[in-house]
Design a protein around this motif. Sequence first.
Motif, PDB file in Angstrom:
ATOM      1  N   LEU A   1      -4.876  -4.918  -5.229  1.00  0.00           N
ATOM      2  CA  LEU A   1      -4.389  -3.583  -4.853  1.00  0.00           C
ATOM      3  C   LEU A   1      -3.571  -2.955  -5.980  1.00  0.00           C
ATOM      4  O   LEU A   1      -3.762  -1.788  -6.330  1.00  0.00           O
ATOM      5  CB  LEU A   1      -3.529  -3.685  -3.582  1.00  0.00           C
ATOM      6  N   ALA A   2      -2.655  -3.742  -6.545  1.00  0.00           N
ATOM      7  CA  ALA A   2      -1.804  -3.226  -7.617  1.00  0.00           C
ATOM      8  C   ALA A   2      -2.612  -2.936  -8.874  1.00  0.00           C
ATOM      9  O   ALA A   2      -2.401  -1.910  -9.545  1.00  0.00           O
ATOM     10  CB  ALA A   2      -0.687  -4.221  -7.919  1.00  0.00           C
TER      11      ALA A   2
ATOM     12  N   GLN B   1       0.836  -1.215   0.000  1.00  0.00           N
ATOM     13  CA  GLN B   1       0.000   0.000   0.000  1.00  0.00           C
ATOM     14  C   GLN B   1       0.864   1.256   0.000  1.00  0.00           C
ATOM     15  O   GLN B   1       0.544   2.244  -0.683  1.00  0.00           O
ATOM     16  CB  GLN B   1      -0.946  -0.013   1.206  1.00  0.00           C
TER      17      GLN B   1
ATOM     18  N   LYS C   1       3.610   5.880  -5.594  1.00  0.00           N
ATOM     19  CA  LYS C   1       3.537   5.804  -7.049  1.00  0.00           C
ATOM     20  C   LYS C   1       4.829   5.269  -7.669  1.00  0.00           C
ATOM     21  O   LYS C   1       5.398   5.861  -8.599  1.00  0.00           O
ATOM     22  CB  LYS C   1       3.166   7.171  -7.646  1.00  0.00           C
TER      23      LYS C   1
ATOM     24  N   ILE D   1      -0.523  -0.271 -11.236  1.00  0.00           N
ATOM     25  CA  ILE D   1       0.925  -0.440 -11.085  1.00  0.00           C
ATOM     26  C   ILE D   1       1.300  -1.893 -11.385  1.00  0.00           C
ATOM     27  O   ILE D   1       0.703  -2.818 -10.823  1.00  0.00           O
ATOM     28  CB  ILE D   1       1.386  -0.054  -9.669  1.00  0.00           C
TER      29      ILE D   1
ATOM     30  N   ALA E   1      -4.544   0.258  -8.684  1.00  0.00           N
ATOM     31  CA  ALA E   1      -3.675   1.435  -8.797  1.00  0.00           C
ATOM     32  C   ALA E   1      -3.015   1.539 -10.168  1.00  0.00           C
ATOM     33  O   ALA E   1      -2.349   2.547 -10.460  1.00  0.00           O
ATOM     34  CB  ALA E   1      -2.597   1.371  -7.720  1.00  0.00           C
TER      35      ALA E   1
ATOM     36  N   ILE F   1       2.264   1.854  -3.414  1.00  0.00           N
ATOM     37  CA  ILE F   1       1.224   2.411  -4.288  1.00  0.00           C
ATOM     38  C   ILE F   1       1.057   3.906  -4.011  1.00  0.00           C
ATOM     39  O   ILE F   1       0.968   4.711  -4.948  1.00  0.00           O
ATOM     40  CB  ILE F   1      -0.103   1.651  -4.071  1.00  0.00           C
ATOM     41  N   ALA F   2       1.023   4.284  -2.721  1.00  0.00           N
ATOM     42  CA  ALA F   2       0.887   5.701  -2.364  1.00  0.00           C
ATOM     43  C   ALA F   2       2.067   6.521  -2.884  1.00  0.00           C
ATOM     44  O   ALA F   2       1.906   7.696  -3.260  1.00  0.00           O
ATOM     45  CB  ALA F   2       0.777   5.843  -0.844  1.00  0.00           C
TER      46      ALA F   2
END
Length: 312
Positions: free
Chosen positions: A102-103, A76, A82, A108, A106, A79-80
């Motif tokens: 999660l990925a 996480q 970037k 990513i 986002a 991801i935040a």
Amino acid sequence: MKRFIKHAASLTLFALAMQALPASAARLGVTMATFDNNFLTILRNNMQKAASGKPGVSLQLEDAQNDVGRQISQVQNFIAQKVDAIIVSSVDTSTTPKLTRLAQAAGIPLVYVNRMPSDKTLPAKVAFVGSDDAVSGTIQMKEVCRLLNGKGNVAIVMGDLATQEARLRTRFEEEVVSKAPCNGIKVVEKQSAKWSRTEGRDLVMNWLTAGLKFDAIIANNDEMALGAIQALKSANKLGNTVVAGIDATQDALGAMKAGEMKVTVFQDAAAQGKGAVEAALKLAAGEKVPAMIWVPYELVTPANYKGYLSRN
């Protein structure tokens, strides 16, 4: 007019700054199940080596300390921040579908390395780089079967059962002895020592104290096999016992040179580390890579171990 000239100058400076950056510049977030593991340390070092050879590429390495919640938080955080791509050596492979979601949410790219994810399928921009644990368990047990002439008692020291590799290695070890010519071999005990040398030693010591009889110890990795060797040596039982591991770490090869370990299986940490970094960079650049990138296992015995001394 002055505002237009100022804006144009800013754009020119931005363009020059972008030209100054290497075309391959990327930041990769890497979360490892643990730093306190011989093989994963080799894997981590090889990822760093692969990244250091690419101008503009940096790794942000995090230790999950075998804590699922910590690893999820690390992903996480990546991801935040970037990052351009995420690489995961998972603590518990049953949690990988959540990490994948999660990925994906986002946007990513995500690369799993070494420990195969439990996702039924991997979506676009997600890949796995590693080795087929069914193969390692199979070739390990077939060599033990050969050394035992197809009969005898064996005990299996399993890795952490939260990982797919421990379950697969054990399953295919047992499959080998369920069929001729190895079905004269009986698995008399199997328990987890969670990939640890210390826990492997303690487990085998407990078996010996309880009077368990076996002709071979089959360990899901070298660390636990080395722990088994310590226990057997202290009980003066090593000379009559075949000990087998997986990974072909330097410590294991040293034990093989000393005549203490009879079988291991080379897992190419250098190829896995390099492959994970390269896959992550390609995905970050918008390129496609295979969902599953396999690195072959290789049988290592006292006859050929010298060829592996410089491989990891």
